[in-house]
Design an enzyme around this catalytic site. Structure first.
Site, PDB file in Angstrom:
ATOM      1  N   LYS A 108       0.856  -1.192   0.000  1.00  0.00           N
ATOM      2  CA  LYS A 108       0.000   0.000   0.000  1.00  0.00           C
ATOM      3  C   LYS A 108       0.889   1.238   0.000  1.00  0.00           C
ATOM      4  O   LYS A 108       1.730   1.413   0.872  1.00  0.00           O
ATOM      5  CB  LYS A 108      -0.902  -0.014   1.234  1.00  0.00           C
ATOM      6  CG  LYS A 108      -1.712   1.272   1.440  1.00  0.00           C
ATOM      7  CD  LYS A 108      -2.431   1.249   2.789  1.00  0.00           C
ATOM      8  CE  LYS A 108      -3.017   2.610   3.134  1.00  0.00           C
ATOM      9  NZ  LYS A 108      -3.607   2.651   4.487  1.00  0.00           N
TER      10      LYS A 108
ATOM     11  N   ASP B 204      -2.139  10.450   3.447  1.00  0.00           N
ATOM     12  CA  ASP B 204      -3.540  10.099   3.687  1.00  0.00           C
ATOM     13  C   ASP B 204      -4.164  11.102   4.642  1.00  0.00           C
ATOM     14  O   ASP B 204      -4.026  10.998   5.858  1.00  0.00           O
ATOM     15  CB  ASP B 204      -3.649   8.684   4.258  1.00  0.00           C
ATOM     16  CG  ASP B 204      -5.093   8.299   4.551  1.00  0.00           C
ATOM     17  OD1 ASP B 204      -5.999   8.932   3.956  1.00  0.00           O
ATOM     18  OD2 ASP B 204      -5.307   7.373   5.352  1.00  0.00           O
TER      19      ASP B 204
ATOM     20  N   LYS C 245      -9.149  13.307   8.703  1.00  0.00           N
ATOM     21  CA  LYS C 245      -8.568  12.946   9.985  1.00  0.00           C
ATOM     22  C   LYS C 245      -8.422  14.180  10.873  1.00  0.00           C
ATOM     23  O   LYS C 245      -8.393  15.308  10.373  1.00  0.00           O
ATOM     24  CB  LYS C 245      -7.181  12.324   9.773  1.00  0.00           C
ATOM     25  CG  LYS C 245      -7.163  11.003   9.029  1.00  0.00           C
ATOM     26  CD  LYS C 245      -5.733  10.547   8.799  1.00  0.00           C
ATOM     27  CE  LYS C 245      -5.671   9.250   8.032  1.00  0.00           C
ATOM     28  NZ  LYS C 245      -6.120   8.088   8.829  1.00  0.00           N
TER      29      LYS C 245
ATOM     30  N   ASP D 247       1.849   6.436   5.537  1.00  0.00           N
ATOM     31  CA  ASP D 247       0.841   5.498   5.049  1.00  0.00           C
ATOM     32  C   ASP D 247       1.285   4.801   3.767  1.00  0.00           C
ATOM     33  O   ASP D 247       0.550   4.003   3.216  1.00  0.00           O
ATOM     34  CB  ASP D 247      -0.501   6.209   4.832  1.00  0.00           C
ATOM     35  CG  ASP D 247      -1.687   5.298   5.095  1.00  0.00           C
ATOM     36  OD1 ASP D 247      -1.520   4.286   5.796  1.00  0.00           O
ATOM     37  OD2 ASP D 247      -2.784   5.597   4.587  1.00  0.00           O
TER      38      ASP D 247
ATOM     39  N   ASP E 266     -11.796   7.374   4.694  1.00  0.00           N
ATOM     40  CA  ASP E 266     -10.517   7.128   5.355  1.00  0.00           C
ATOM     41  C   ASP E 266     -10.205   5.637   5.450  1.00  0.00           C
ATOM     42  O   ASP E 266      -9.153   5.264   5.956  1.00  0.00           O
ATOM     43  CB  ASP E 266     -10.509   7.761   6.752  1.00  0.00           C
ATOM     44  CG  ASP E 266      -9.122   7.843   7.351  1.00  0.00           C
ATOM     45  OD1 ASP E 266      -8.149   7.882   6.566  1.00  0.00           O
ATOM     46  OD2 ASP E 266      -8.998   7.876   8.584  1.00  0.00           O
TER      47      ASP E 266
ATOM     48  N   GLU F 253      -9.407   3.851   2.911  1.00  0.00           N
ATOM     49  CA  GLU F 253      -9.084   3.929   1.481  1.00  0.00           C
ATOM     50  C   GLU F 253      -8.070   2.891   1.028  1.00  0.00           C
ATOM     51  O   GLU F 253      -8.046   2.508  -0.143  1.00  0.00           O
ATOM     52  CB  GLU F 253      -8.577   5.338   1.137  1.00  0.00           C
ATOM     53  CG  GLU F 253      -7.094   5.602   1.393  1.00  0.00           C
ATOM     54  CD  GLU F 253      -6.680   5.444   2.847  1.00  0.00           C
ATOM     55  OE1 GLU F 253      -5.541   4.997   3.082  1.00  0.00           O
ATOM     56  OE2 GLU F 253      -7.481   5.748   3.759  1.00  0.00           O
TER      57      GLU F 253
ATOM     58  N   ARG G 192      -7.751  -0.261   1.491  1.00  0.00           N
ATOM     59  CA  ARG G 192      -8.337  -1.494   0.961  1.00  0.00           C
ATOM     60  C   ARG G 192      -8.946  -1.279  -0.419  1.00  0.00           C
ATOM     61  O   ARG G 192      -9.014  -2.211  -1.217  1.00  0.00           O
ATOM     62  CB  ARG G 192      -9.376  -2.032   1.947  1.00  0.00           C
ATOM     63  CG  ARG G 192     -10.584  -1.149   2.166  1.00  0.00           C
ATOM     64  CD  ARG G 192     -11.300  -1.431   3.466  1.00  0.00           C
ATOM     65  NE  ARG G 192     -10.537  -0.954   4.615  1.00  0.00           N
ATOM     66  CZ  ARG G 192     -10.915  -1.117   5.882  1.00  0.00           C
ATOM     67  NH1 ARG G 192     -12.040  -1.754   6.153  1.00  0.00           N
ATOM     68  NH2 ARG G 192     -10.179  -0.649   6.869  1.00  0.00           N
TER      69      ARG G 192
END
Length: 502
Positions: A269, A274, A281, A292, A351, A353, A355
């Site tokens: 990933k 993010d 967030k 991230d 958030d 995201e 996946r």
């Protein structure tokens, strides 16, 4: 720094410094006892005087020890002999390297690799000494206008092994340790880069550079136009709020004697930043969301180590680069996305995201007919709640693969813990409007995220590593850890049959 191994008596070493251990309470290690005998009890007399207790990390530097050829002897506190474990051993090595540099030693012969560490052999002790040394010397200061001057005179480190029979094993341990350390450093560097530099295009440039550096690696980049043609709508949705183009970087390593042999696929990933998107967030700690992309960074590091080791495997490394930002063009809670697999997903939280990016990457790699697929992601805060910052989470649809990865995690010391993936957890992903929602509620968040990904990994053996709690550390010493590069490379070493052969 130059590393080597030798087998010899401590009193015969001509070096700037000899490093030996002392246990609590003031007990000499076997090697230190040899030096003490040759020196006429000089070392034991100092201990009786109370100069060193032997507690973990204590150091005592001795000059001109009688009848010893080396200039200095460094006594290293190792704690209680029966309690010397893996973590303490690594900490002792790091402290030793720091002390050697502080004292100005340019070379040293280290006998700490002869200490007994519960359940570990010479190969492990030498390899971990190399990895720990490299880790202790890591810095990331390229964006500082005034770089601190660090005194690091140590240039040569020799590890002593008990017998000449173990020299080949020690040399292999050094080669493995240096390659893994190189991969860990590459992963750390990527993770620590600021997000205004390390965007998806930057990940792509690093993947291209790896191909330039190694003939066994080829790289191709899939941009947004090709993603549209492939139907990677879910992946594209996550990045559509950012002006930085989403890019999936694919590195193919071919080292197997049979170039058509099924590859192992690693997917990382790569959310280079993010913000959470529309489900934004909190501002506190948001700077750490540059980490991230540490899943992609660890895959890149593993691919670099693999290329250095030149293992007889075929491996595909995928960096799923993307940026999740809020804008008038961002995807929204309530949107329904059609993934590359044809399955539909209701977005309940933008958030969640990672996946949505990984699911299309998992579908894409079906074309390789892989031997197995392992994805790595800083996927869920729930994993931090469940396992803290010491152990990564593991989920798999194939018991033998899960056992391989857990075994590799134990061998490398880069630990993971398997979580269940029972059918009951899948029910939490139900949606009244689509095939599934992208979250499953607060309960078992790491498991439901894994269940989500498993729906896109039905055509091969698959495992998912959640490194949300282990990929970086916060606080005054914040930074990327490079995990789980060591785990991944150990897994590849085991698959190649070269884990610790003499």
């Amino acid at each position: 720094m130059e590393f080597s191994v030798k087998s010899g008596s401590p009193e015969k070493q001509r070096s700037a410094c000899i490093v030996v251990g002392v246990f609590e309470p003031r007990r000499l290690s076997p090697i230190a006892e040899q030096l003490d005998k040759i020196s006429g009890g000089y070392i034991s007399s100092l201990l009786r005087r109370g100069d060193l207790e032997g507690k973990p990390g204590q150091m005592l530097l001795l000059h001109q020890v009688p009848n010893i050829l080396s200039e200095r002897v460094l006594l290293v506190g190792c704690g209680k002999e029966r309690e010397l474990g893996e973590r303490q051993y690594k900490d002792i090595i790091k402290k030793t390297i720091s002390t050697l540099n502080e004292t100005g030693s340019m070379e040293a012969v280290c006998f700490l690799t002869e200490l007994h560490v519960k359940g570990r052999d010479t190969y492990w002790k030498v390899r971990q000494a190399v990895e720990s040394t490299k880790d202790s010397l890591y810095t990331f200061n390229q964006f500082k206008s005034n770089k601190p001057e660090t005194r690091r005179p140590l240039r040569k480190l020799v590890f002593n092994v008990p017998t000449r029979r173990e020299l080949n094993l020690g040399e292999k341990a050094i080669a493995h340790g240096l390659s893994i350390a190189s991969g860990v450093k590459a992963s750390k560097d990527l993770g620590n880069m600021p997000p205004n530099v390390a965007n998806p295009a930057y990940l792509a440039s690093q993947a291209r550079r790896l191909a330039d550096d190694y003939e066994t690696v080829t790289t191709k980049i899939i941009g947004e136009e090709e993603m549209k043609k492939l139907g990677m709508t879910s992946y594209l949705a996550v990045g559509q709020g950012s002006h930085n183009e989403s890019m999936m970087s694919i590195m193919e390593y071919k080292g197997h004697p049979d170039p058509t042999a099924k590859p192992i696929v690693l997917i990382g990933k790569g959310l280079t930043f993010d913000s959470g998107g529309i489900s934004i967030k909190p501002s506190e700690g948001m700077d750490e969301m540059k980490y991230d992309m540490c899943g992609a960074a660890s895959v890149f590091g593993a691919m670099k180590a693999l290329a250095k080791l030149n293992l007889p495997l075929n491996v595909v490394g995928v960096l799923a680069g993307c940026e999740n930002m809020p804008s008038s063009n961002s995807y929204r809670p309530g949107d329904i996305l059609t993934t590359m697999s044809g399955q539909t997903v209701e977005v309940l939280n933008t958030d969640a995201e990672g996946r949505l990016v990984l699911c299309d990457a998992l579908t894409y790699v079906e074309r390789y007919e892989p031997e197995c697929v392992v994805d790595v992601a800083t996927l869920t805060g729930a994993c931090v709640v469940a396992l803290g910052h010491h152990i990564s989470g593991l989920i798999s649809n194939h018991n033998p693969l899960a056992h391989e990865l857990i075994n590799a995690s134990e061998q490398s010391g880069d630990r993971a813990w398997r979580l269940p993936m029972a059918e009951e957890y899948n029910e939490q992903l139900s949606s009244p409007f689509a095939d599934m929602g992208n979250i499953g509620g607060k309960a078992a968040g790491t498991i439901t995220a894994g269940c989500f990904l498993s729906r896109f990994a039905k055509k091969y053996h698959w495992a998912h590593i959640d490194s949300a709690g282990t990929a970086w550390v916060s606080g005054a010493n914040k930074g990327s850890t490079g995990r789980p590069v060591s785990l991944l490379v150990q897994f590849l070493l085991n698959r190649s049959g070269q884990e610790n052969e003499e």
